[in-house]
Design a protein around this motif. Sequence first.
Motif, PDB file in Angstrom:
ATOM      1  N   THR A   1       0.806  -1.225   0.000  1.00  0.00           N
ATOM      2  CA  THR A   1       0.000   0.000   0.000  1.00  0.00           C
ATOM      3  C   THR A   1       0.841   1.279   0.000  1.00  0.00           C
ATOM      4  O   THR A   1       0.420   2.300  -0.522  1.00  0.00           O
ATOM      5  CB  THR A   1      -0.923   0.019   1.226  1.00  0.00           C
ATOM      6  OG1 THR A   1      -0.133  -0.070   2.419  1.00  0.00           O
ATOM      7  CG2 THR A   1      -1.889  -1.161   1.189  1.00  0.00           C
ATOM      8  N   ALA A   2       2.026   1.234   0.622  1.00  0.00           N
ATOM      9  CA  ALA A   2       2.869   2.433   0.722  1.00  0.00           C
ATOM     10  C   ALA A   2       4.317   2.009   0.919  1.00  0.00           C
ATOM     11  O   ALA A   2       4.582   0.937   1.485  1.00  0.00           O
ATOM     12  CB  ALA A   2       2.412   3.312   1.880  1.00  0.00           C
ATOM     13  N   PRO A   3       5.265   2.810   0.485  1.00  0.00           N
ATOM     14  CA  PRO A   3       6.678   2.441   0.645  1.00  0.00           C
ATOM     15  C   PRO A   3       7.152   2.593   2.085  1.00  0.00           C
ATOM     16  O   PRO A   3       6.536   3.288   2.895  1.00  0.00           O
ATOM     17  CB  PRO A   3       7.399   3.424  -0.278  1.00  0.00           C
ATOM     18  CG  PRO A   3       6.498   4.609  -0.352  1.00  0.00           C
ATOM     19  CD  PRO A   3       5.100   4.061  -0.270  1.00  0.00           C
ATOM     20  N   ALA A   4       8.262   1.914   2.382  1.00  0.00           N
ATOM     21  CA  ALA A   4       8.974   2.102   3.639  1.00  0.00           C
ATOM     22  C   ALA A   4      10.261   2.849   3.323  1.00  0.00           C
ATOM     23  O   ALA A   4      11.011   2.448   2.430  1.00  0.00           O
ATOM     24  CB  ALA A   4       9.289   0.759   4.290  1.00  0.00           C
ATOM     25  N   ALA A   5      10.520   3.943   4.021  1.00  0.00           N
ATOM     26  CA  ALA A   5      11.650   4.798   3.683  1.00  0.00           C
ATOM     27  C   ALA A   5      12.589   4.951   4.873  1.00  0.00           C
ATOM     28  O   ALA A   5      12.160   4.990   6.036  1.00  0.00           O
ATOM     29  CB  ALA A   5      11.163   6.173   3.230  1.00  0.00           C
ATOM     30  N   TYR A   6      13.883   5.063   4.566  1.00  0.00           N
ATOM     31  CA  TYR A   6      14.927   5.238   5.575  1.00  0.00           C
ATOM     32  C   TYR A   6      15.880   6.342   5.129  1.00  0.00           C
ATOM     33  O   TYR A   6      16.246   6.419   3.946  1.00  0.00           O
ATOM     34  CB  TYR A   6      15.754   3.957   5.754  1.00  0.00           C
ATOM     35  CG  TYR A   6      14.957   2.739   6.125  1.00  0.00           C
ATOM     36  CD1 TYR A   6      14.890   2.300   7.446  1.00  0.00           C
ATOM     37  CD2 TYR A   6      14.274   2.019   5.149  1.00  0.00           C
ATOM     38  CE1 TYR A   6      14.155   1.180   7.786  1.00  0.00           C
ATOM     39  CE2 TYR A   6      13.537   0.894   5.475  1.00  0.00           C
ATOM     40  CZ  TYR A   6      13.480   0.478   6.796  1.00  0.00           C
ATOM     41  OH  TYR A   6      12.747  -0.631   7.120  1.00  0.00           O
ATOM     42  N   ARG A   7      16.294   7.175   6.064  1.00  0.00           N
ATOM     43  CA  ARG A   7      17.415   8.079   5.822  1.00  0.00           C
ATOM     44  C   ARG A   7      18.701   7.268   5.938  1.00  0.00           C
ATOM     45  O   ARG A   7      18.938   6.620   6.960  1.00  0.00           O
ATOM     46  CB  ARG A   7      17.454   9.219   6.840  1.00  0.00           C
ATOM     47  CG  ARG A   7      16.352  10.229   6.715  1.00  0.00           C
ATOM     48  CD  ARG A   7      16.647  11.478   7.551  1.00  0.00           C
ATOM     49  NE  ARG A   7      17.111  11.157   8.896  1.00  0.00           N
ATOM     50  CZ  ARG A   7      16.304  10.873   9.922  1.00  0.00           C
ATOM     51  NH1 ARG A   7      14.978  10.880   9.739  1.00  0.00           N
ATOM     52  NH2 ARG A   7      16.792  10.601  11.119  1.00  0.00           N
ATOM     53  N   VAL A   8      19.497   7.303   4.904  1.00  0.00           N
ATOM     54  CA  VAL A   8      20.772   6.595   4.930  1.00  0.00           C
ATOM     55  C   VAL A   8      21.836   7.584   5.387  1.00  0.00           C
ATOM     56  O   VAL A   8      22.118   8.568   4.699  1.00  0.00           O
ATOM     57  CB  VAL A   8      21.117   6.011   3.554  1.00  0.00           C
ATOM     58  CG1 VAL A   8      22.437   5.256   3.603  1.00  0.00           C
ATOM     59  CG2 VAL A   8      19.994   5.090   3.078  1.00  0.00           C
TER      60      VAL A   8
END
Length: 339
Positions: A251-258
């Motif tokens: 349903t939606a992406p999972a995002a991370y600050r690298v």
Amino acid sequence: MPRSLPLSLPCSLPRRSLFALSLLTLGLIAAAPVRAEEASTAEQTVDVMNTLFGKHPGLRANHAKGIVVEGSFTPSPEAAALSKASLFKGPAVPVTARFSDATGVPTIPDGSPDATPHGLALRFKLPDGDMDVVVNALKFFPVATGEEFRDLLTAIAKSGPDAAKPTPLERFVASHPAAGKAGATAKTPTSLARQTFNGINAFVLVDAAGRRQAFRWRFVPVEGEDLMAPDAAARQSPTFLMDEIRTRLGTAPAAYRVEAQLAESGDPTDDATKPWPEARRSVVLGTLTLTKPVADSLEAEKALLFLPNALVDGVEVSDDPLIDARVQAYAVSFGRRSQ
């Protein structure tokens, strides 16, 4: 700290022994026994893990349970100033990633304390070759070398309920303080998209002028980290983390600050048991966005071998001996689980 013993574990370990083992994940994978006098440190290490967790053909002996997903990495403008790597130069690049639970038990409940620290392995698909990154939820590692890791696993294997006191494990922990502390730095998240993943090993960024900067990876969830109390985690379904990330990505992406945590003068780069101060500067290198699970995760993961030294020009290994120890063990075990 009491820990539940997975029913499929082939040997009877005291709860404290299994707890210590669950602190120590390098991501080593399945191995067949070889005679001790012929075995390398890498072979001995994967053999001991195989003894502790049992043999599960075709699966990793540690981090056996996981899910493969896909997405992309978009670099930040600041990254190119620190490194000439192609990863940081252009538009978004495709990424294949694998989330995992600790231990070599493929049926371990996601909410078990023995399933921590959770792992994240990544492959960045770049024009000049693939680049791998392997991180987990620990903030520092229990031991500093591959030999110490083998010795710790051996001490655990010899510290069954009938072992004389002090047990081999108790003696090892007494002489290696980080071994008794590292596991407390990792807890069960409400979602794998809400877990911070850390690089316990130091690497080096090299810019266009040849300037070198030691750093450690950090993947910080954009939504913020959200951890569960052990009793709440224990009440979850056995596959709640794997199910949740699969549903979420539908349903939606999972995002991370690298991020890159930058070392300063005097910060050790050769000892994964020693974290750098939190006050050290961190630079956002870009954003990792995971968008979908692969169609057949079990099949996809068979071909995946993530190597921490699989890098591109502009990113180099440091003097941390654990990097080479991991590479050797992964290569040995991948060959065995592929047979």
